[in-house]
Design an enzyme around this catalytic site. Structure first.
Site, PDB file in Angstrom:
ATOM      1  N   ARG A  78       0.853  -1.187   0.000  1.00  0.00           N
ATOM      2  CA  ARG A  78       0.000   0.000   0.000  1.00  0.00           C
ATOM      3  C   ARG A  78       0.893   1.243   0.000  1.00  0.00           C
ATOM      4  O   ARG A  78       1.947   1.272   0.607  1.00  0.00           O
ATOM      5  CB  ARG A  78      -0.905   0.034   1.241  1.00  0.00           C
ATOM      6  CG  ARG A  78      -2.105  -0.890   1.125  1.00  0.00           C
ATOM      7  CD  ARG A  78      -3.026  -0.769   2.304  1.00  0.00           C
ATOM      8  NE  ARG A  78      -2.379  -1.177   3.526  1.00  0.00           N
ATOM      9  CZ  ARG A  78      -1.913  -0.360   4.452  1.00  0.00           C
ATOM     10  NH1 ARG A  78      -2.046   0.951   4.323  1.00  0.00           N
ATOM     11  NH2 ARG A  78      -1.328  -0.834   5.520  1.00  0.00           N
ATOM     12  N   TYR A 220      -1.326  -3.492  -6.768  1.00  0.00           N
ATOM     13  CA  TYR A 220      -1.001  -4.323  -5.602  1.00  0.00           C
ATOM     14  C   TYR A 220      -1.999  -4.187  -4.448  1.00  0.00           C
ATOM     15  O   TYR A 220      -2.361  -3.072  -4.056  1.00  0.00           O
ATOM     16  CB  TYR A 220       0.387  -3.951  -5.062  1.00  0.00           C
ATOM     17  CG  TYR A 220       1.038  -5.093  -4.291  1.00  0.00           C
ATOM     18  CD1 TYR A 220       1.810  -6.040  -4.947  1.00  0.00           C
ATOM     19  CD2 TYR A 220       0.843  -5.239  -2.921  1.00  0.00           C
ATOM     20  CE1 TYR A 220       2.386  -7.100  -4.256  1.00  0.00           C
ATOM     21  CE2 TYR A 220       1.422  -6.291  -2.228  1.00  0.00           C
ATOM     22  CZ  TYR A 220       2.199  -7.217  -2.902  1.00  0.00           C
ATOM     23  OH  TYR A 220       2.767  -8.264  -2.223  1.00  0.00           O
ATOM     24  N   LYS A 229      -9.252  -2.408   2.116  1.00  0.00           N
ATOM     25  CA  LYS A 229      -9.056  -1.251   3.002  1.00  0.00           C
ATOM     26  C   LYS A 229      -9.855  -0.037   2.528  1.00  0.00           C
ATOM     27  O   LYS A 229     -10.351   0.736   3.342  1.00  0.00           O
ATOM     28  CB  LYS A 229      -7.577  -0.896   3.089  1.00  0.00           C
ATOM     29  CG  LYS A 229      -6.658  -2.063   3.415  1.00  0.00           C
ATOM     30  CD  LYS A 229      -6.862  -2.620   4.793  1.00  0.00           C
ATOM     31  CE  LYS A 229      -5.717  -3.584   5.121  1.00  0.00           C
ATOM     32  NZ  LYS A 229      -5.877  -4.269   6.394  1.00  0.00           N
ATOM     33  N   HIS A 249     -10.755  -2.366  11.967  1.00  0.00           N
ATOM     34  CA  HIS A 249      -9.606  -3.155  11.511  1.00  0.00           C
ATOM     35  C   HIS A 249      -9.350  -4.235  12.560  1.00  0.00           C
ATOM     36  O   HIS A 249      -8.380  -4.162  13.305  1.00  0.00           O
ATOM     37  CB  HIS A 249      -8.415  -2.200  11.365  1.00  0.00           C
ATOM     38  CG  HIS A 249      -7.229  -2.787  10.688  1.00  0.00           C
ATOM     39  ND1 HIS A 249      -5.952  -2.309  10.874  1.00  0.00           N
ATOM     40  CD2 HIS A 249      -7.107  -3.816   9.810  1.00  0.00           C
ATOM     41  CE1 HIS A 249      -5.109  -3.013  10.139  1.00  0.00           C
ATOM     42  NE2 HIS A 249      -5.775  -3.928   9.493  1.00  0.00           N
ATOM     43  N   SER A 271       0.128  -3.350  12.529  1.00  0.00           N
ATOM     44  CA  SER A 271       0.774  -4.390  11.726  1.00  0.00           C
ATOM     45  C   SER A 271       1.971  -4.984  12.477  1.00  0.00           C
ATOM     46  O   SER A 271       2.527  -4.354  13.374  1.00  0.00           O
ATOM     47  CB  SER A 271       1.210  -3.827  10.375  1.00  0.00           C
ATOM     48  OG  SER A 271       2.091  -2.756  10.580  1.00  0.00           O
ATOM     49  N   CYS A 273       1.972  -7.478  14.566  1.00  0.00           N
ATOM     50  CA  CYS A 273       1.682  -7.922  15.944  1.00  0.00           C
ATOM     51  C   CYS A 273       1.069  -9.324  15.958  1.00  0.00           C
ATOM     52  O   CYS A 273       0.606  -9.792  16.996  1.00  0.00           O
ATOM     53  CB  CYS A 273       0.732  -6.958  16.629  1.00  0.00           C
ATOM     54  SG  CYS A 273       1.525  -5.411  17.100  1.00  0.00           S
ATOM     55  N   ASP A 296      -8.985  -9.783   9.579  1.00  0.00           N
ATOM     56  CA  ASP A 296      -8.554  -8.407   9.284  1.00  0.00           C
ATOM     57  C   ASP A 296      -9.604  -7.329   9.553  1.00  0.00           C
ATOM     58  O   ASP A 296      -9.263  -6.273  10.056  1.00  0.00           O
ATOM     59  CB  ASP A 296      -8.092  -8.324   7.818  1.00  0.00           C
ATOM     60  CG  ASP A 296      -7.233  -7.103   7.536  1.00  0.00           C
ATOM     61  OD1 ASP A 296      -6.440  -6.714   8.415  1.00  0.00           O
ATOM     62  OD2 ASP A 296      -7.352  -6.527   6.442  1.00  0.00           O
ATOM     63  N   ARG A 389       2.652 -11.915  -0.400  1.00  0.00           N
ATOM     64  CA  ARG A 389       1.323 -12.270   0.121  1.00  0.00           C
ATOM     65  C   ARG A 389       0.807 -13.586  -0.441  1.00  0.00           C
ATOM     66  O   ARG A 389       1.172 -14.001  -1.534  1.00  0.00           O
ATOM     67  CB  ARG A 389       0.325 -11.172  -0.274  1.00  0.00           C
ATOM     68  CG  ARG A 389       0.670  -9.801   0.295  1.00  0.00           C
ATOM     69  CD  ARG A 389       0.117  -9.647   1.683  1.00  0.00           C
ATOM     70  NE  ARG A 389       0.544  -8.409   2.339  1.00  0.00           N
ATOM     71  CZ  ARG A 389      -0.073  -7.900   3.389  1.00  0.00           C
ATOM     72  NH1 ARG A 389      -1.134  -8.490   3.901  1.00  0.00           N
ATOM     73  NH2 ARG A 389       0.379  -6.808   3.963  1.00  0.00           N
TER      74      ARG A 389
END
Ligand code: SAT
Ligand code: MN
Length: 610
Positions: A78, A220, A229, A249, A271, A273, A296, A389
């Site tokens: 992103r 992407y 998102k 989120h 992110s 975690c 997510d 990914r």
């Protein structure tokens, strides 16, 4: 104008058809194709992508029905600095978002969109975020010139004819416009090179008043799969604010006790975690079970019974590959055994995939994410990109909960917040009220380790509710929205709110808590607290478990002394935290809710008295 339709228009929704034709007139594609979401469509597009050299089909014996893509080196994640909330007033985007006047941005982007799909097909993707027809779900329609986006949307959302049925002749949808921004000259083809535009031409734009998404120049992930998102967080958060619900989120997991009692938990983490790992965790305590609803995003509304119900608006996982292994997350490994799209991982000689942290040595020579031969220990750099990914179907996850597609959603008993906090923040603590819990969400953050971020190591990078890059409006108003959601509710039915920290370290840098499956021990205490049980003491920062309240049976690696440290109250550390929170809160000016100032003042005075 004359537009060439490749297949028949499958809807009588005049507004939708007109919108598609208007964009076709601007983008000038070769033809328009309406996606039906079928397996035949997926297979056909996969074949076309393989034939064009953009995709590699993996060994069908090792990874059935799976593809590998390598993106352009400039298009790997992103692009937050090219992401805009173009609200009419700058104040409505707030201090945490990039803003451009919507008229100006539309003018700039319309210039870029002129003829941008020349030589390509415009795909029309009608999709539902959430089970089709659920009263929490929403419909979007994405226009794109990327077949890669189409097949990813097949996995990540619900695409097709059923969506158009629900939309009917005049239903509303979120309009999502996407192009890779690389028109083809007559006779030109991509020649196996990932198409995209240079960074200064990339725009990921959101128009909150009109609920539109305009994306240009990237193929992407979240830049291009606009249901994720862009729609499910940035635009949905605006809708949730207007309509009185929550678009977050958050992962959603189902927790079952040995007695068969069930609770659903939602959790927000910045992110890195281990959110996907937590969503798919395998408990180490006997008899307990974790199943996944989502990893997510959570959309939540109150049911008629006054409980908050959550759905996962997505239908798949877009997970980070590096670091995923049979020991960190076996369920994610199994989810990507077949029917998976890999992006920017390495290719093995026998047509399988490999990445750093997969749990075994690279088998021989690989082709790395840039397309070069790569050998472990010999070649420079990583074989897989750090943000490589896998796109996998939720239905292929061995621990997917049977309720994951229930249109009614699942009742949420607890919210978890957390971050990477090597010091100060204990393993777990519970808020004493809803507003105190909102305060906890508002101060979420991780300690910075990378010097690259221009911040002193040890500084906490705040990521309120893990929504920093995803809140589509002023974050001060967002905090107030959370306060309002709680004050409207039947207090006895509100989820309880917890702050967890799996990342405590000793002074000499050793992890104090094993994490992963052992996090189930903390989930067990949370489960008990939701039932009004679970031993706790009230401290200045909230309820904390007593030393014996966390089940440590069979866990030799954590000693009594470790446990004491994990559950100690670091008064001095929290006093420093207060100063850092004040700095963080100052950004929101008059938009900071009074209720949060009161929470901060209350915490400060309790610490001073302790
Ligand atoms: O690229 S995505 O937005 O889908 C994933 C992420 O960066 O969080
Ligand atoms: Mn995410």
């Amino acid at each position: 104008m004359s537009v060439k339709y490749i297949n028949a228009i499958p809807t009588k929704n005049a507004k939708l058809v007109q919108w598609v034709e208007e964009w076709a007139a601007i983008c000038q594609p070769e033809g328009i194709y309406w996606c039906d979401g079928s397996k035949a469509e997926y297979d056909k597009m996969s074949d076309v992508l393989v034939a064009s050299g953009l995709a590699t089909r993996l060994n069908d014996k090792k990874r059935p029905n799976s593809l590998l893509f390598r993106s352009d080196a400039s298009d790997v994640a992103r692009v937050e600095n090219r992401t805009y909330i173009a609200s009419e007033k700058q104040e409505d985007a707030g201090p945490t978002n990039n803003w451009i006047d919507p008229k100006e941005l539309k003018k700039t982007m319309l210039d870029l969109y002129q003829g941008c799909m020349k030589g390509r097909t415009m795909y029309v993707i009608p999709f539902s975020m959430g089970p089709v027809g659920s009263n929490i779900a929403k419909i979007g329609v994405e226009l794109t010139d990327s077949a890669y986006v189409v097949i990813n949307m097949h996995t990540m959302t619900r695409v097709g004819s059923k969506v158009l049925e629900v939309l009917g002749d005049n239903g509303e949808y979120v309009a999502c416009m996407h192009t890779v921004g690389k028109p083809l000259a007559a006779g030109e083809s991509d020649n196996g090179v990932w198409p995209c535009a240079p960074i200064e031409k990339k725009y990921i734009a959101h128009f909150p008043e009109t609920k539109e998404i305009w994306s240009f120049g990237s193929g992407y992930g979240g830049n291009a799969l606009l249901g994720k998102k862009c729609l499910a967080l940035r635009i949905a958060s605006v809708q949730a604010h207007e309509e009185g619900w929550l678009a977050e989120h958050m992962l959603i997991l189902k927790l079952t006790s040995p007695e068969g009692k069930v609770k659903f938990v939602a959790g927000a983490f910045p992110s890195a975690c281990g959110k996907t790992n937590l969503a798919m965790l395998i408990p180490t305590i006997p008899g307990w079970k974790v199943e996944t609803i989502g990893d997510d995003i959570a959309w939540m509304k109150y049911g008629k019974d006054g409980q908050l119900y959550a759905i996962n608006p997505e239908a798949g996982f877009f997970g980070v590959a590096p670091g995923t292994s049979m020991s960190s997350n076996p369920n994610a490994m199994h989810s990507s055994e077949k029917d998976t799209i890999f992006t920017n991982v390495a290719l093995t000689e026998d047509g399988d995939v490999w990445w750093e942290g997969i749990g075994y040595k690279a088998p021989g020579k690989l082709i790395d994410w840039k397309g070069n031969v790569w050998e472990e220990g010999k070649s420079e750099g990583a074989a897989a990109h750090a943000n490589a990914r896998f796109t996998a179907k939720a239905g292929n996850c061995p621990c997917i909960a049977p309720e994951w597609q229930d249109p009614a959603g699942v009742p949420i008993s607890a919210f978890l917040f957390g971050g990477r906090r090597p010091s100060t923040v204990p393993l777990v603590h519970q808020s004493t009220s809803w507003n105190h819990g909102v305060f906890m969400g508002s101060i979420v953050g991780s300690e910075v380790t990378a010097a690259a971020l221009d911040l002193k190591a040890g500084t906490v990078r705040r990521d309120p509710f893990a929504m920093l890059p995803f809140c589509g409006y002023n974050m001060g108003d967002y905090f107030q929205h959370w306060i309002n959601v709680g004050s409207k509710a039947d207090q006895s039915k509100l989820p309880k709110i917890f702050f967890v920290n799996w990342f405590r370290k000793t002074a000499d840098g050793k992890w104090l808590w094993p994490g992963f499956g052992d996090n189930s021990r903390v989930l067990k205490w949370i489960f008990e607290r939701c039932d009004g049980a679970g031993k706790a003491i009230e401290t200045p920062i909230g309820f904390m478990p007593t030393a014996d309240a966390i089940d440590r049976s069979g866990l030799e690696s954590v000693t009594d002394a470790d446990m004491k440290e994990l559950l100690s109250l670091d008064i001095e550390g929290w006093k420093n935290e207060i100063a850092s929170i004040k700095e963080h809160y100052a950004k929101f000016g008059t938009k900071l809710p009074k209720a949060l100032t009161e929470e901060l003042n209350g915490l400060e005075s309790r610490l001073n008295k302790a």
